[in-house]
Design a protein around this motif. Structure first.
Motif, short mmCIF file in Angstrom:
data_model
loop_
_atom_site.label_atom_id
_atom_site.label_comp_id
_atom_site.label_asym_id
_atom_site.label_seq_id
_atom_site.Cartn_x
_atom_site.Cartn_y
_atom_site.Cartn_z
N ASP A 140 -13.19 58.14 -6.07
CA ASP A 140 -12.83 57.35 -5.71
C ASP A 140 -13.88 57.26 -4.06
O ASP A 140 -13.87 58.06 -3.51
N ASP A 147 -14.98 53.20 -7.68
CA ASP A 147 -14.07 54.23 -8.78
C ASP A 147 -15.61 54.58 -9.73
O ASP A 147 -16.14 53.75 -9.93
N ASP A 192 -8.11 50.72 -9.36
CA ASP A 192 -7.38 50.40 -10.31
C ASP A 192 -6.13 51.43 -10.03
O ASP A 192 -5.00 51.24 -10.63
N GLY A 193 -6.27 52.64 -9.80
CA GLY A 193 -5.17 53.97 -9.74
C GLY A 193 -4.38 53.32 -9.35
O GLY A 193 -3.04 53.21 -9.67
N ASP A 198 -4.24 59.29 -11.86
CA ASP A 198 -5.34 58.51 -11.22
C ASP A 198 -5.25 58.54 -10.02
O ASP A 198 -4.41 58.43 -9.25
N ASP A 199 -6.85 58.54 -9.32
CA ASP A 199 -6.72 58.30 -7.81
C ASP A 199 -6.40 56.96 -7.03
O ASP A 199 -6.46 56.49 -8.07
#
Ligand SMILES: [Mn+2]
Ligand SMILES: [Mn+2]
Ligand SMILES: [Mn+2]
Ligand SMILES: [Mn+2]
Lengths: 460, 141, 460, 141
Positions: free
Chosen positions: C262, C280, C399-400, C447-448
């Protein structure tokens, strides 16, 4: 059958003979012997006293037997004790050996180095004459010491079954397993002695210990490689330029932490000028790398904005002075007008650029320069200008390329000039390779090395 | 079920019978290929248990049995007496060696040496101690 | 003194008494007993036969003594054998314990986790009731489980002397040494049992094994931290802008490899426009990070060059299509003219920007957008335009931040809008913190997460 | 130099003297606080060496000495005979246990058990074997 048992068998001996036996080894008055023979021997009257003596002899015979049993038991037990101590000794040696393997497996987080120490230990302790270590990779087993060699069926079997595999009595393969993963296989070869069941179980113990070390090395290497490739990602990939050939190389120090503070960069302005920067932040490691990233980006931005070499350096210097970091940096900025071949440059404490004219003559641009960036100075950074002849090449580099502990910097500069002019090729990428090769060779170098080559190809 | 033939039965009545038990046990252990270290283990345990039978049980018998198993041979020794039985089994099995270094009961020592150990006793109903020593077949090692 | 010795002392007993003793336990005919008493007892004539019997009795007496010696030796040797086996057993248990410590020390390259496993093992094996682990840092000893606590004199002594230190019989401190380095100290506390010399030597063995694990963890952590900070260095630090507030946050995934793909970036053009980018790259790990670095830089360069959002994305898309990499990326580019409040944006498969007007009303800018970068598409990337009202804020994120395995994306978007509008502060940095806190909480996120906030402060 | 008093001298003439040596050595070992395991080690070595003196040296003597050292006490045993001596010392010391598992010479076994070992011999000039067992003072452990 014990001696006691033997005594029980056969004919009943005569009483005098038995008495004689019982008295064996004892000094007995001659007349007592005579009495025994006369009064108790064959043909003598069977008196009650003789009966008593006979019973007494029976007692000594029984005692004798029991004594022999005890003697025998004591002897056997003694032998058992000696054997037990021999066994304890063997076990102790085995444990000490496994401890040594554990220590060897923890010597280094460099997998190749570590496995080498383990293999040397195994052969010096004469556990095996020839040792081959296979590392499991995505594409199969790889022998680190000899990448060209292929695993045989026995090695493959150990990998597949996760159990020791033998081929004959002189060849043993043990899997290197850590948790659910097979990390590799250890091949052991003996010349003469056979691998017995004890050896197989010892080999398992060795493999388990080596596998722990190997797993740690793999985890470390993965993370280490990540750091290196991330740093690599921070350096630009050169985009091909019309009228300008470019080539760049970066070599991390081969000792210590493989992250450095050197950088190179190429900035193409929309107006057709190209800016080359090479720099070196003091020190190595994380802090240097972080500062390097920032300086490189800042210099890139200022150059792109249109500032000339001296101004860009001045701006970066002010930036660095503003940070709390106590690191310094050397840097050189070279601007080339592709249309005219006008070159401007400025340096802050950096080794001088090497300029090779189209005719193969090379000189260092050793003009006045500023102190290192980050040092407290206020005077202007001098900027220089020069007209390039078509086919001229500029060589920018960091000190790691020319400085050696064993010789002075002038020697290094001379070597670089000779290496570059004598590279024997016009291809800039090949020249970069050859320069690195002749400057660094196969030896370890303890500083990072950065090299940026640029040739102005525009014919006048 | 594996057939477990009793190879020998040795009475334990006097001190001298202890050495007799030792010899009998040693002979059987040698006959089925126990190593010198293992022989000594078996004999030492037998000796301690025979002494126990004599001293605490007032005498009894030692049976020596052999059991052929899949990959091994077990030498089993059964010491029986009809003495007073052991009231506090836990105390009798307490390890006199590892805790104090002094002399413990032979019972705990024998248990340590044996691969299998079973003690059946009740106050007034005598004591039966069974120990087994397993000798793995060399081929299966 | 042995029984044999006792026999030698005292008065010589009468011959019949001795015979009686020798016959003890044997059934003897009554007449034989009589003969003994009559013919050999006190007052009996001293015949030669009596002399022979006397000698015979002497033999049995001697045999008896020897038998008792042997019996005694056999008993003692038996006892010795039992004690030796007890000792072997103790040694075996000790070795098994140390092996377990070795295994526990290799369980994890996370130092805290690993030391926790070791401490649990020590207390479950009842080696100590309370265990405290101190890690040596530049500023002194740090207790990982309780950073507020301070080492006492005994712990300090172990650190200084590199030897086990005791305070009374229930407290032991052992240094954790690896080669020349003291990595920490292990404090062991017992409630009742004392630490004997055996315990001290066992504690040394434990500490040696734990230290190997700790050293590996430290080396790993150092390298791991390096990777994280290097990635951090690849992200820009925001430079304060007139008429525009900015705040950004980056959180690596708390599981798995802590390097993600990201990015966020802010580009200020000389003409007074500011370009915000958030993107991302698919996947995590090194490859994603490397591609991220390149995309971010390229997008930066195109934006700086003056290209608008759609064109910049198109150029980056072409760049990505040209690489051999099979990675894709989502990205959103927002351009704000600081003078006018005109906002232009384009998105390639990225979650929609959130726009909060100055009056606290928030809407997602869910306009038409292009597919992900890198996917084979040829149509134009749609660009959108909007007039910002003064005090408006733009929220860009990856989105994370909004996607959870346990709920759908709309739920996440709703939560984000509420979290941002309800943050209860005007300070953009504080709002960023509060949004992260309410969206991620203290839970692990896999997730990042990237968050970039921008507020146009210019009053109309 | 530390004074090394000879505590006892035991003649070795018959089989029975072996058990006499054992007893004498055990008594001294107990008197200076050797553990049961260590006593057994000392006695076993003494027994093997006494048997050696008897069998290969045709009899001789065992001297038992005590030496007080800085942090320890050493029990030293000297076995002397005037027998034929040992021709091939290396062969005599070869370890019969670790190599084949069979019965080795008591000499190598005693050497393994002892903390210090010394062998002086020459063909025709008898043999003197000295072994020492060190008992560390409990306070110094
Ligand atoms: Mn450098
Ligand atoms: Mn340098
Ligand atoms: Mn991502
Ligand atoms: Mn993502």
């Amino acid at each position: 059958m014990t001696r006691g048992d033997r005594d029980r068998s056969g004919e009943q001996p005569s009483l005098p003979a038995e008495l004689e036996h019982a008295f064996r080894g004892r000094r007995l008055p001659a007349r007592v012997r005579r009495v025994i023979v006369d009064e108790l021997g064959p043909g003598a009257s069977s008196s009650d006293l003789a009966e008593a003596v006979r019973a007494l002899v029976e007692v000594t015979r029984e005692q004798d037997r029991e004594l022999r049993w005890h003697q025998s038991e004591l002897e056997q037990t003694n032998a058992g004790l000696l054997a037990l101590h021999a066994e304890i000794d063997r076990q102790r040696q085995r444990n000490a050996f496994l401890d040594a393997v554990s220590r060897a497996s923890a010597t280094s987080l460099d997998g190749v180095e570590m496995l080498d120490v383990v293999a040397t230990l195994l052969s010096s302790r004469e556990f095996a004459e020839r040792i081959q270590v296979w590392k499991a990779t995505d594409t199969g087993l790889l022998c680190l010491a000899d990448p060209a060699s292929q695993p045989d069926a026995t090695t493959q079997e150990a990998l597949r079954t996760r159990e020791p595999a033998q081929e004959g009595a002189h060849r043993l393969s043990v899997p290197l397993t850590a948790g659910p993963h097979v990390l590799g296989v250890l091949d052991l070869h003996r010349a003469d002695r056979e691998f017995g069941s004890d050896d197989v179980s010892l080999a398992r113990g060795i493999a388990d210990r080596a596998a722990v070390g190997l797993r740690n090395a793999i985890v470390y290497e993965r993370e280490h490689e990540l750091a290196e490739r991330l740093q690599h990602a921070m350096l630009p990939s050169l985009t091909p330029q019309a009228e300008l050939d470019l080539a760049a190389r970066y070599r991390s120090a081969t000792r210590g932490v493989h992250v450095g503070g050197d950088w190179y960069d190429v900035v193409s302005r929309p107006d057709g000028t190209v800016v080359l920067t090479v720099g070196d932040v003091t020190g190595h490691g994380l802090d240097a790398a972080v500062v390097m990233g920032k300086l490189q980006n800042a210099l890139h931005a200022y150059a792109l904005e249109g500032h000339g070499p001296a101004t860009s350096l001045r701006l970066v210097h002010q930036l660095l002075r503003g940070w709390t970091s106590s690191l310094f940096a050397t840097a050189v900025v070279v601007e080339v007008e592709k249309a005219t071949g006008v070159m401007r440059w400025a340096s802050a404490g950096h080794p001088p650029p090497l300029l090779e004219s189209g005719d193969g003559h090379a000189t260092y641009l050793d003009a006045e320069h500023a102190p290192m960036l980050g040092i407290n100075f206020r005077r202007e950074i001098p900027e220089h200008k020069r007209q390039l002849t078509p086919g001229s090449s500029i060589v920018l580099y960091t000190d790691g390329l020319v400085e050696r502990r064993t010789s002075d910097i002038d020697t290094g500069l001379d070597r670089l000039a000779r290496a570059f002019t004598g590279a024997g090729t016009d291809d800039l990428d090949q020249r970069a390779e050859r320069v690195l090769h002749s400057m660094l060779g196969a030896d370890d170098h303890d500083d990072d090395v950065c090299l940026l080559l640029c040739r102005w190809t525009r014919s006048a | 079920m594996t057939i477990v033939p009793t190879v020998r039965e040795v009475p334990i009545r006097t001190d001298m019978d202890i050495v007799g038990v030792r010899q009998a046990v040693r002979e059987v252990a040698v006959s089925v290929g126990f190593s010198l270290v293992d022989q000594t283990k078996v004999v030492t345990a037998a000796s301690e248990l025979a002494r126990n039978t004599l001293k605490h049980g007032g005498g009894g018998t030692a049976e020596i049995e052999l059991e052929e198993r899949a990959d091994s041979t077990a030498l089993r020794l059964v010491f029986r007496d009809e003495g007073p039985g052991i009231g506090d089994v836990e105390l009798a099995l307490r390890d006199g060696y590892s805790s104090s270094g002094g002399l413990g009961l032979g019972l705990s020592g024998a248990r340590r040496l044996a691969d299998e150990f079973d003690l059946r006793t009740a106050e007034g109903e005598g004591t039966t101690v069974t120990v087994a020593f397993v000798n793995r077949d060399p081929a299966a090692r």
